[in-house]
Design a protein around this motif. Sequence first.
Motif, mmCIF file in Angstrom:
data_model
loop_
_atom_site.group_PDB
_atom_site.id
_atom_site.type_symbol
_atom_site.label_atom_id
_atom_site.label_comp_id
_atom_site.label_asym_id
_atom_site.label_seq_id
_atom_site.Cartn_x
_atom_site.Cartn_y
_atom_site.Cartn_z
ATOM 1 N N LEU A 64 0.827 -1.211 0.000
ATOM 2 C CA LEU A 64 0.000 0.000 0.000
ATOM 3 C C LEU A 64 0.860 1.259 0.000
ATOM 4 O O LEU A 64 0.596 2.213 -0.748
ATOM 5 N N GLU A 72 2.411 1.705 -3.419
ATOM 6 C CA GLU A 72 1.437 2.143 -4.418
ATOM 7 C C GLU A 72 1.014 3.595 -4.193
ATOM 8 O O GLU A 72 0.811 4.349 -5.154
ATOM 9 N N MET A 73 0.880 4.011 -2.950
ATOM 10 C CA MET A 73 0.512 5.402 -2.664
ATOM 11 C C MET A 73 1.616 6.362 -3.071
ATOM 12 O O MET A 73 1.352 7.424 -3.651
ATOM 13 N N ALA A 95 1.577 6.532 -6.855
ATOM 14 C CA ALA A 95 0.474 7.373 -7.329
ATOM 15 C C ALA A 95 0.756 8.845 -7.071
ATOM 16 O O ALA A 95 0.273 9.713 -7.800
ATOM 17 N N VAL A 147 -5.559 4.859 -4.727
ATOM 18 C CA VAL A 147 -4.974 3.545 -4.445
ATOM 19 C C VAL A 147 -5.947 2.672 -3.659
ATOM 20 O O VAL A 147 -6.174 1.500 -3.986
ATOM 21 N N PHE A 168 -7.338 -1.011 -4.842
ATOM 22 C CA PHE A 168 -6.507 -2.057 -4.246
ATOM 23 C C PHE A 168 -7.332 -3.296 -3.942
ATOM 24 O O PHE A 168 -8.337 -3.222 -3.232
#
Length: 446
Positions: free
Chosen positions: A129, A132-133, A136, A300, A304
């Motif tokens: 996470l 991915e954050m 992004a 995200v 997700f």
Amino acid sequence: MKQIKTYHHKKILVLGLAKSGVTAAALLHRLGAFVTVNDKKPFSENPEAQGLLEQGIKVICGEHPVELLDEGFELIVKNPGIPYENPMIQTALDKGIPVITEVELSFQISEAPFIGITGTNGKTTTTTLIFEMLKAGNKKPLIAGNIGTVASGVAEEATRENTIVIELSSFQLMGVAAFNPKIAVITNIYDAHLDYHGSKEAYIKAKANITKNQTEDEYLIVNADQNETIEIARQSKAQIIPFSTKKIVDNGAYIREGWVWFRGEKVVAVEKVATNIENILCAVAAAKLSGVENSAISQVLKSFTGVKHRLQFVAERAGRKFYNDSKATNMIATINALTAFDTPVILLAGGLDRGNEFDDLIPYLQDVKVLITFGQTAPKLERVGKLAGIKKIERVDNVDKAVPVAFAYSEPGDVILLSPACASWDQYKTFEVRGDIFIEAVHKLK
């Protein structure tokens, strides 16, 4: 990477290969060290060792001869899986030879700062996470450690513009000296790996190494709902960023009125998602500290679907949603999975019997309408299912047979959840194999 001179012309022993040992040995060789590699697998069956020999690195295979330490090594880089009770390690420590893991090496050469994530449950999901954050949010993250690529290999390619997001086990953290993440995360701490560490106290001490070198310029994101993590925070010099699923915490991340808040700011709405709330709070805190905008965080979380085998959304069939949480090899992980849903659940559980009972699950089985059991622990789980008032309980031979039975008992709107609360080894080689069989069975449904 930093062109350090620390290891130039130093005699270094790399103990144990696998990916981390191979990467560390090749890196140290390029840094000018006199490297010897020692691996238990015979040379004829060891392509990794053969490849290192071709690079001009000394290789000794087939055993771990203690007398090898008489050659005057100045450092040992140990595979994390090798316990400290190993005679080679014990003798090295008696001789005063420092022992590190390749995570420490990665920190020494890296131009990029680190975000380090540890804990008993939720490390992989939280790491993913955060990565991915940051991605992004255009922060150019790289992912490393137990998830992704070997840390020292990632660090070798990283620049000052990157951030290395790294999952860290207690095994790896026992072998750090100067390692110092800009942001450290401790998701939670429960009893685990006590066979390796010897005691819960030693396990907690290993986890605490993630913050031992942090200063007031760094951050420690820590679970405010656990005494163990609170005690680690008390001993840290970092800025403490608490998170809580139970209360509002100053200067941290928490849930209020269906939203995630961070430092008094409403960040993102949390509808019931198939991701543990603890993981979300950790990730949001790390992302906000890294300067990620709320819109990127929200993007995200909306997309997700989970890490494979970790509360992973598999498919929707005739209004039923299937989730694969095969990584739930203990009760705490299954409790975390059950609390992620507010819809009726059909629970598939069972596996290796390690001698424990499952009474701690009872308060969390209230939304379970059907319990499907399998494996050695089926009778124990059936007992607690009855105590919890589950009206329909059925035993099957294995996960493959559990899926169509669960589907037959289900209705539109139900969640069918594989979250075994047990290791897989009574029937399956790994939890990954168990999860893959579940996924295949879901896709075979008509």
